[in-house]
Design a protein around this motif. Sequence first.
Motif, PDB file in Angstrom:
ATOM      1  N   ILE A   4     -16.761 -66.024 -66.042  1.00 39.62           N
ATOM      2  CA  ILE A   4     -15.410 -65.754 -65.549  1.00 39.62           C
ATOM      3  C   ILE A   4     -15.194 -66.625 -64.315  1.00 39.62           C
ATOM      4  O   ILE A   4     -16.135 -67.034 -63.649  1.00 39.62           O
ATOM      5  N   VAL A   5     -13.935 -66.902 -64.041  1.00 38.92           N
ATOM      6  CA  VAL A   5     -13.564 -67.643 -62.840  1.00 38.92           C
ATOM      7  C   VAL A   5     -12.832 -66.658 -61.943  1.00 38.92           C
ATOM      8  O   VAL A   5     -11.830 -66.059 -62.346  1.00 38.92           O
ATOM      9  N   ASN A   6     -13.349 -66.456 -60.730  1.00 36.75           N
ATOM     10  CA  ASN A   6     -12.736 -65.467 -59.840  1.00 36.75           C
ATOM     11  C   ASN A   6     -11.571 -66.066 -59.042  1.00 36.75           C
ATOM     12  O   ASN A   6     -11.255 -67.249 -59.163  1.00 36.75           O
ATOM     13  N   GLU A   7     -10.954 -65.238 -58.217  1.00 33.15           N
ATOM     14  CA  GLU A   7      -9.761 -65.627 -57.462  1.00 33.15           C
ATOM     15  C   GLU A   7     -10.026 -66.672 -56.392  1.00 33.15           C
ATOM     16  O   GLU A   7      -9.089 -67.208 -55.797  1.00 33.15           O
ATOM     17  N   GLY A   8     -11.274 -67.014 -56.168  1.00 25.15           N
ATOM     18  CA  GLY A   8     -11.605 -68.035 -55.180  1.00 25.15           C
ATOM     19  C   GLY A   8     -11.387 -69.453 -55.667  1.00 25.15           C
ATOM     20  O   GLY A   8     -11.513 -70.409 -54.901  1.00 25.15           O
ATOM     21  N   CYS A   9     -11.035 -69.622 -56.936  1.00 16.38           N
ATOM     22  CA  CYS A   9     -10.850 -70.955 -57.522  1.00 16.38           C
ATOM     23  C   CYS A   9      -9.774 -71.732 -56.765  1.00 16.38           C
ATOM     24  O   CYS A   9      -8.696 -71.210 -56.485  1.00 16.38           O
ATOM     25  N   ILE A  10     -10.103 -72.994 -56.445  1.00 17.46           N
ATOM     26  CA  ILE A  10      -9.147 -73.859 -55.747  1.00 17.46           C
ATOM     27  C   ILE A  10      -8.487 -74.874 -56.681  1.00 17.46           C
ATOM     28  O   ILE A  10      -7.708 -75.711 -56.251  1.00 17.46           O
ATOM     29  N   GLY A  11      -8.832 -74.817 -57.961  1.00 17.14           N
ATOM     30  CA  GLY A  11      -8.191 -75.683 -58.949  1.00 17.14           C
ATOM     31  C   GLY A  11      -8.607 -77.137 -58.891  1.00 17.14           C
ATOM     32  O   GLY A  11      -7.823 -78.016 -59.227  1.00 17.14           O
ATOM     33  N   SER A  26      -5.397 -73.502 -66.064  1.00 18.74           N
ATOM     34  CA  SER A  26      -4.247 -72.687 -66.462  1.00 18.74           C
ATOM     35  C   SER A  26      -2.952 -73.322 -65.971  1.00 18.74           C
ATOM     36  O   SER A  26      -2.964 -74.270 -65.172  1.00 18.74           O
ATOM     37  N   ASP A  27      -1.841 -72.791 -66.426  1.00 20.72           N
ATOM     38  CA  ASP A  27      -0.532 -73.255 -65.955  1.00 20.72           C
ATOM     39  C   ASP A  27      -0.368 -73.013 -64.457  1.00 20.72           C
ATOM     40  O   ASP A  27       0.411 -73.688 -63.799  1.00 20.72           O
ATOM     41  N   ALA A  28      -1.120 -72.060 -63.912  1.00 24.47           N
ATOM     42  CA  ALA A  28      -1.061 -71.752 -62.484  1.00 24.47           C
ATOM     43  C   ALA A  28      -1.892 -72.724 -61.650  1.00 24.47           C
ATOM     44  O   ALA A  28      -1.916 -72.638 -60.424  1.00 24.47           O
ATOM     45  N   GLY A  29      -2.598 -73.641 -62.329  1.00 22.24           N
ATOM     46  CA  GLY A  29      -3.370 -74.645 -61.610  1.00 22.24           C
ATOM     47  C   GLY A  29      -4.765 -74.224 -61.192  1.00 22.24           C
ATOM     48  O   GLY A  29      -5.381 -74.866 -60.354  1.00 22.24           O
ATOM     49  N   VAL A  30      -5.252 -73.135 -61.783  1.00 26.06           N
ATOM     50  CA  VAL A  30      -6.613 -72.697 -61.509  1.00 26.06           C
ATOM     51  C   VAL A  30      -7.399 -72.672 -62.819  1.00 26.06           C
ATOM     52  O   VAL A  30      -6.820 -72.649 -63.907  1.00 26.06           O
ATOM     53  N   ALA A  31      -8.703 -72.666 -62.706  1.00 30.44           N
ATOM     54  CA  ALA A  31      -9.556 -72.691 -63.895  1.00 30.44           C
ATOM     55  C   ALA A  31      -9.641 -71.326 -64.553  1.00 30.44           C
ATOM     56  O   ALA A  31      -9.535 -70.291 -63.896  1.00 30.44           O
ATOM     57  N   VAL A  32      -9.838 -71.353 -65.860  1.00 29.61           N
ATOM     58  CA  VAL A  32     -10.110 -70.153 -66.642  1.00 29.61           C
ATOM     59  C   VAL A  32     -11.258 -70.474 -67.593  1.00 29.61           C
ATOM     60  O   VAL A  32     -11.443 -71.620 -67.988  1.00 29.61           O
TER      61      VAL A  32
END
Length: 61
Positions: A4-11, A26-32
């Motif tokens: 899993i990729v947590n909320e700390g991802c900086i994209g 993702s479309d939000a610019g962070v990894a999934v």
Amino acid sequence: MKYIVNEGCIGCGLCEATCPEVFSMSDAGVAVAIESEVLEEVLDTAAEAKEGCPVGAIEEA
């Protein structure tokens, strides 16, 4: 094994570049990470992506 990729991802996209079979942006610019089990043939590159994450946002699930 799952990741899993947590909320700390900086994209930064390093995980996707290292192991696109498991990680994408993702479309939000962070990894999934994929929701299914990681296939045996990409376990090593998925682990490399986890270790290479500059902010430690990838976790084993």
